[in-house]
Design a protein around this motif. Structure first.
Motif, short mmCIF file in Angstrom:
data_model
loop_
_atom_site.label_atom_id
_atom_site.label_comp_id
_atom_site.label_asym_id
_atom_site.label_seq_id
_atom_site.Cartn_x
_atom_site.Cartn_y
_atom_site.Cartn_z
N ILE A 196 50.21 44.50 40.07
CA ILE A 196 48.85 44.02 40.34
C ILE A 196 48.31 44.75 41.55
O ILE A 196 48.97 44.84 42.59
CB ILE A 196 48.84 42.50 40.60
N SER A 208 43.39 42.12 32.29
CA SER A 208 43.16 42.41 33.70
C SER A 208 41.80 41.87 34.11
O SER A 208 40.88 41.82 33.29
CB SER A 208 43.20 43.94 33.91
N ASP A 209 41.67 41.48 35.37
CA ASP A 209 40.34 41.10 35.87
C ASP A 209 39.39 42.27 35.67
O ASP A 209 39.79 43.43 35.72
CB ASP A 209 40.39 40.77 37.37
N CYS A 210 38.14 41.94 35.46
CA CYS A 210 37.14 42.97 35.23
C CYS A 210 35.89 42.63 36.04
O CYS A 210 35.26 41.60 35.81
CB CYS A 210 36.80 43.06 33.75
N ASP A 270 37.79 39.31 30.69
CA ASP A 270 38.81 40.21 31.21
C ASP A 270 38.76 41.53 30.45
O ASP A 270 38.27 41.59 29.32
CB ASP A 270 40.21 39.61 31.03
N ARG A 292 49.03 48.85 35.35
CA ARG A 292 48.38 48.35 36.56
C ARG A 292 47.22 47.45 36.15
O ARG A 292 46.36 47.86 35.37
CB ARG A 292 47.88 49.48 37.42
N ILE A 293 47.22 46.23 36.68
CA ILE A 293 46.10 45.32 36.42
C ILE A 293 45.41 45.01 37.73
O ILE A 293 46.01 45.08 38.81
CB ILE A 293 46.54 44.04 35.67
N ASN A 342 43.13 42.65 40.39
CA ASN A 342 42.82 41.32 40.89
C ASN A 342 41.78 41.51 41.98
O ASN A 342 42.09 42.06 43.05
CB ASN A 342 44.08 40.63 41.43
#
Length: 134
Positions: free
Chosen positions: A37, A97-99, A107, A129-130, A132
């Motif tokens: 993250i 993933s957060d967007c 997301d 890889r995401i 936040n």
């Protein structure tokens, strides 16, 4: 004699098609990877810090004729995951993933594709890889 021939032909046909393995479980290969993250500053877009993604859902799709996921796993304490007992074939692994710019708080989807070409192999994905946003 003709009935025996039909029976043998049907048996041979069913055995031939039942031995064909497509993507999915039942094999001896695996796909493994790691998710991390990135905490991203929402104001300037800089990465503030990075850490292992614990207890994040990772999904897998068997083949490329399917948009629904077939299985999922949660990442371990170190961000690792593994899908086991897979046949040869094409797979897609994805996480959410957060967007920052997605409409209505949706997301984004991070997808990695991989093809297993041989039985009894461990196939490793690139690190996923995401984001936040903080």
């Amino acid at each position: 004699m003709m009935k025996q021939f039909k029976f043998i032909a049907i048996l041979f046909t069913s055995l031939t098609f039942s031995c064909t393995k497509s993507e999915g479980i039942g094999g001896r290969s695996s796909i493994k990877g790691k998710v991390i993250i990135d905490n991203i500053n929402i104001i300037d877009g800089t990465i503030e810090n990075t850490y292992d993604a614990q207890d994040v859902d990772v999904f897998i799709i068997y083949g490329n004729d399917n948009n629904n996921y077939n299985d999922d796993q949660s990442t371990s304490y170190d961000g690792s995951f593994e899908f086991n007992y897979l046949n040869k074939g094409y797979y897609e692994v994805f996480v959410y993933s957060d967007c920052q710019n997605c409409p209505k708080g949706q997301d984004s989807v991070i997808i990695q594709s991989i093809t297993i070409n041989e039985s009894n192999t461990v196939n490793e994905l690139d690190t996923i890889r995401i984001a936040n946003y903080i």
